[in-house]
Scaffold this motif. Structure first.
Motif, PDB file in Angstrom:
ATOM      1  N   ARG A 125       0.822  -1.201   0.000  1.00  0.00           N
ATOM      2  CA  ARG A 125       0.000   0.000   0.000  1.00  0.00           C
ATOM      3  C   ARG A 125       0.861   1.258   0.000  1.00  0.00           C
ATOM      4  NH1 ARG A 125      -4.421  -1.948   4.532  1.00  0.00           N
ATOM      5  NH2 ARG A 125      -5.817  -3.096   3.089  1.00  0.00           N
ATOM      6  N   ALA A 126       1.897   1.237   0.800  1.00  0.00           N
ATOM      7  CA  ALA A 126       2.771   2.416   0.878  1.00  0.00           C
ATOM      8  C   ALA A 126       3.476   2.649  -0.460  1.00  0.00           C
ATOM      9  CB  ALA A 126       3.794   2.228   1.997  1.00  0.00           C
ATOM     10  N   ILE A 127       3.979   1.598  -1.053  1.00  0.00           N
ATOM     11  CA  ILE A 127       4.664   1.749  -2.332  1.00  0.00           C
ATOM     12  C   ILE A 127       3.694   2.250  -3.399  1.00  0.00           C
ATOM     13  CG2 ILE A 127       5.826   0.463  -4.171  1.00  0.00           C
ATOM     14  CD1 ILE A 127       7.059  -1.301  -2.031  1.00  0.00           C
ATOM     15  N   ARG A 129       1.063   4.186  -2.962  1.00  0.00           N
ATOM     16  CA  ARG A 129       0.795   5.602  -2.745  1.00  0.00           C
ATOM     17  C   ARG A 129       1.982   6.447  -3.200  1.00  0.00           C
ATOM     18  NH1 ARG A 129      -1.470   3.683   2.222  1.00  0.00           N
ATOM     19  NH2 ARG A 129       0.483   4.289   3.300  1.00  0.00           N
ATOM     20  N   LEU A 130       3.200   5.927  -2.941  1.00  0.00           N
ATOM     21  CA  LEU A 130       4.396   6.649  -3.361  1.00  0.00           C
ATOM     22  C   LEU A 130       4.454   6.771  -4.883  1.00  0.00           C
ATOM     23  CD1 LEU A 130       7.136   7.961  -2.793  1.00  0.00           C
ATOM     24  CD2 LEU A 130       8.133   5.631  -2.762  1.00  0.00           C
ATOM     25  N   ARG A 131       4.183   5.703  -5.573  1.00  0.00           N
ATOM     26  CA  ARG A 131       4.251   5.735  -7.034  1.00  0.00           C
ATOM     27  C   ARG A 131       3.172   6.668  -7.607  1.00  0.00           C
ATOM     28  NH1 ARG A 131       8.513   4.212  -5.956  1.00  0.00           N
ATOM     29  NH2 ARG A 131       9.428   2.139  -6.355  1.00  0.00           N
ATOM     30  N   GLN A 132       2.033   6.725  -6.962  1.00  0.00           N
ATOM     31  CA  GLN A 132       0.979   7.632  -7.421  1.00  0.00           C
ATOM     32  C   GLN A 132       1.408   9.097  -7.274  1.00  0.00           C
ATOM     33  OE1 GLN A 132      -2.380   6.150  -5.046  1.00  0.00           O
ATOM     34  NE2 GLN A 132      -3.434   5.618  -6.964  1.00  0.00           N
ATOM     35  N   LYS A 133       2.050   9.442  -6.133  1.00  0.00           N
ATOM     36  CA  LYS A 133       2.488  10.815  -5.920  1.00  0.00           C
ATOM     37  C   LYS A 133       3.594  11.185  -6.900  1.00  0.00           C
ATOM     38  CE  LYS A 133       1.166  11.211  -1.073  1.00  0.00           C
ATOM     39  NZ  LYS A 133       0.168  12.257  -1.334  1.00  0.00           N
ATOM     40  N   GLU A 134       4.498  10.234  -7.170  1.00  0.00           N
ATOM     41  CA  GLU A 134       5.570  10.491  -8.124  1.00  0.00           C
ATOM     42  C   GLU A 134       4.999  10.788  -9.508  1.00  0.00           C
ATOM     43  OE1 GLU A 134       9.130   7.739  -6.158  1.00  0.00           O
ATOM     44  OE2 GLU A 134       7.987   7.035  -7.897  1.00  0.00           O
ATOM     45  N   GLY A 157       4.070   3.058 -15.656  1.00  0.00           N
ATOM     46  CA  GLY A 157       4.334   1.629 -15.514  1.00  0.00           C
ATOM     47  C   GLY A 157       4.633   1.234 -14.082  1.00  0.00           C
ATOM     48  N   GLU A 158       5.377   2.112 -13.350  1.00  0.00           N
ATOM     49  CA  GLU A 158       5.665   1.828 -11.946  1.00  0.00           C
ATOM     50  C   GLU A 158       4.385   1.809 -11.117  1.00  0.00           C
ATOM     51  OE1 GLU A 158       8.438   0.995 -10.517  1.00  0.00           O
ATOM     52  OE2 GLU A 158       9.660   1.113 -12.342  1.00  0.00           O
ATOM     53  N   VAL A 159       3.456   2.711 -11.428  1.00  0.00           N
ATOM     54  CA  VAL A 159       2.180   2.742 -10.699  1.00  0.00           C
ATOM     55  C   VAL A 159       1.387   1.456 -10.969  1.00  0.00           C
ATOM     56  CG1 VAL A 159      -0.057   3.898 -10.528  1.00  0.00           C
ATOM     57  CG2 VAL A 159       2.048   5.240 -10.620  1.00  0.00           C
ATOM     58  N   ALA A 160       1.369   1.026 -12.215  1.00  0.00           N
ATOM     59  CA  ALA A 160       0.633  -0.196 -12.557  1.00  0.00           C
ATOM     60  C   ALA A 160       1.237  -1.405 -11.849  1.00  0.00           C
ATOM     61  CB  ALA A 160       0.645  -0.402 -14.070  1.00  0.00           C
ATOM     62  N   ARG A 161       2.580  -1.465 -11.774  1.00  0.00           N
ATOM     63  CA  ARG A 161       3.222  -2.588 -11.081  1.00  0.00           C
ATOM     64  C   ARG A 161       2.913  -2.542  -9.590  1.00  0.00           C
ATOM     65  NH1 ARG A 161       9.558  -2.956 -11.763  1.00  0.00           N
ATOM     66  NH2 ARG A 161       8.842  -3.239 -13.927  1.00  0.00           N
ATOM     67  N   ALA A 162       2.939  -1.364  -9.004  1.00  0.00           N
ATOM     68  CA  ALA A 162       2.640  -1.246  -7.574  1.00  0.00           C
ATOM     69  C   ALA A 162       1.186  -1.638  -7.286  1.00  0.00           C
ATOM     70  CB  ALA A 162       2.915   0.180  -7.108  1.00  0.00           C
ATOM     71  N   GLN A 163       0.301  -1.290  -8.192  1.00  0.00           N
ATOM     72  CA  GLN A 163      -1.101  -1.658  -8.004  1.00  0.00           C
ATOM     73  C   GLN A 163      -1.276  -3.171  -8.087  1.00  0.00           C
ATOM     74  OE1 GLN A 163      -3.776   0.100 -10.842  1.00  0.00           O
ATOM     75  NE2 GLN A 163      -5.570  -0.230  -9.536  1.00  0.00           N
ATOM     76  N   ALA A 164      -0.577  -3.844  -8.993  1.00  0.00           N
ATOM     77  CA  ALA A 164      -0.659  -5.296  -9.097  1.00  0.00           C
ATOM     78  C   ALA A 164      -0.114  -5.965  -7.847  1.00  0.00           C
ATOM     79  CB  ALA A 164       0.107  -5.765 -10.331  1.00  0.00           C
ATOM     80  N   ASP A 165       1.001  -5.429  -7.313  1.00  0.00           N
ATOM     81  CA  ASP A 165       1.554  -5.989  -6.078  1.00  0.00           C
ATOM     82  C   ASP A 165       0.592  -5.814  -4.917  1.00  0.00           C
ATOM     83  OD1 ASP A 165       3.807  -6.690  -7.488  1.00  0.00           O
ATOM     84  OD2 ASP A 165       4.958  -4.912  -6.864  1.00  0.00           O
ATOM     85  N   LEU A 166      -0.096  -4.670  -4.896  1.00  0.00           N
ATOM     86  CA  LEU A 166      -1.060  -4.422  -3.822  1.00  0.00           C
ATOM     87  C   LEU A 166      -2.230  -5.411  -3.918  1.00  0.00           C
ATOM     88  CD1 LEU A 166      -2.188  -2.783  -1.483  1.00  0.00           C
ATOM     89  CD2 LEU A 166      -3.129  -1.167  -3.152  1.00  0.00           C
ATOM     90  N   SER A 167      -2.726  -5.658  -5.130  1.00  0.00           N
ATOM     91  CA  SER A 167      -3.841  -6.608  -5.289  1.00  0.00           C
ATOM     92  C   SER A 167      -3.425  -8.003  -4.860  1.00  0.00           C
ATOM     93  CB  SER A 167      -4.300  -6.605  -6.739  1.00  0.00           C
ATOM     94  OG  SER A 167      -4.783  -5.327  -7.119  1.00  0.00           O
TER      95      SER A 167
END
Length: 386
Positions: A125-127, A129-134, A157-167
């Motif tokens: 979740r933290a990662i 949120r960080l990728r979204q702000k970036e 692409g980083e945001v999409a990867r972080a979202q997949a990890d969160l799911s």
């Protein structure tokens, strides 16, 4: 004496010659008489012997409506049955539902140890949120041309990867609490508290027996009789019965048995413990008009089909192809005959179709001549004609 004979006959003609001459004249006269008679009178027509008309005994039979059944031997299964399996590694921390307890869809069955999956979820979740702000900051700078379009695409692409990890982390935490897939009953439990399980290990079995599914195989020659929606009586081994209907008939036969798969649905409001057992499926087919007669009256045709000899309105023998609906101690019940038909009960083996016969009709109820001659009576299971 000699002198007197010579005086009576002319000279040169002897008595023997006269006798021969008279015989020749007589023969010629007889021949001329026969020729004249033959030319004056027509020859007598050759008499053909009259064809013998066979006499047969018959009786009138009236068709009666009868409800047919297709009887199949099958088995009963729960309408729904699932083995709930572990999808993550962990120890059984708590058992929330015991065997025999009712469950609803989505209700937790047991609890597995977390094994660090909760912390991984917080990190994901933290990662994210960080990728979204970036990404949001880069888009603002892009408006002033401080960030290239390529950098924006990389950050997306980083945001999409972080979202997949969160799911994935969220699912891993949810897998700590396996849930019931549908409303039903916990039928079996395969684990104990403290037991370590791996992904794929069986945890519990959940079944839904408020409805039952009956399955059977129908021979290919009878598959055309069964259709979806036909009522079914399911008879259990102990004599109890359930009502259901046909839900499915396969379109292709099993290549090994050449039979078709049939599935029946039945309500089980009292939750009888019969799932998994054997049962007799009595599929109720459309009613037909049928006659009851002795099996001895059935004749096998050259093509192997069964038939019955009868007499039509012109007194000629007719062979009707029939289908045997059932055979009991009372006789054979057949379909395919006219509604009202004059069946030959004696002498059918001595006549052929198309032959004119003399009939001796046996009155209804007179069984003195032939014990098999019984007028058609209302058959078991008959209802009013549709």
């Amino acid at each position: 004496m000699t002198a007197s004979l010579k005086k009576k006959f002319p000279r040169g003609i002897s008595p023997v010659g006269i006798a021969v001459l008279m015989a020749v004249v007589l023969i010629v006269w007889l021949l001329l008489g026969d020729w004249r008679s033959a030319s004056d009178e027509a020859p007598m027509a050759q008499q053909v012997p009259a064809q013998k008309v066979h006499q047969v005994e018959t009786r009138w039979s009236q068709a009666q409506p009868i409800t047919r059944e297709q009887v199949l031997q099958g088995q009963l299964q729960p309408w729904q049955q699932v083995r709930v399996m572990a999808q993550v590694t962990g120890r059984v921390a708590q058992i929330l539902k015991q065997q025999g307890e009712q469950v609803t869809a989505g209700e937790p069955l047991l609890l597995l140890s977390d094994e660090g999956r909760g912390q991984e979820l917080e990190q994901a979740r933290a990662i994210f949120r960080l990728r979204q702000k970036e990404l949001a900051s880069a888009r603002k700078l892009r408006a002033s041309n401080y960030v290239t379009e390529t950098e924006i695409i990389r950050l997306e692409g980083e945001v999409a990867r972080a979202q997949a990890d969160l799911s994935a982390a969220q699912l891993a935490v949810e897998y700590n609490r396996p849930v019931a897939p549908f409303d039903g009953v916990v039928d079996r439990r395969y684990v104990e508290i403290g037991e370590l399980v791996q992904p794929g290990a069986e945890l519990m079995s959940v079944v839904n027996v408020t409805q039952l599914k009956g399955t059977a195989q129908i021979p290919q020659q009878d598959a055309h009789k069964v259709e979806e929606g036909q009522p079914v009586i399911i008879r259990l081994l102990d004599g109890r019965e359930l009502s259901g209907e046909v839900r499915f008939v396969s379109l292709a036969a099993d290549p090994q048995t050449r039979s078709f798969y049939v599935e029946v649905e039945a309500d089980n409001p009292e939750l009888w413990r019969v799932a998994g057992g054997s049962a007799t499926l009595r599929i109720q087919l459309a009613p037909v008009l049928a006659h009851q007669l002795s099996p001895a009256l059935l004749k096998l045709g050259p093509d192997g089909s069964l038939g019955v000899h009868a007499v039509d309105d012109e007194g000629r023998v007719v062979n009707y192809s029939v289908e045997v609906v059932s055979i009991t101690d009372e006789g054979a019940t057949v379909a395919g005959l006219p509604t009202n038909v004059q069946i030959i009960t004696q002498g059918a083996g001595f006549v052929d179709p198309g032959q004119v016969v003399d009939t001796l009709v046996v009155p209804v109820g007179d069984d003195a001549k032939d014990p098999d001659m019984v007028e058609s009576q209302p058959l078991p299971g008959m209802g009013a004609a549709e």
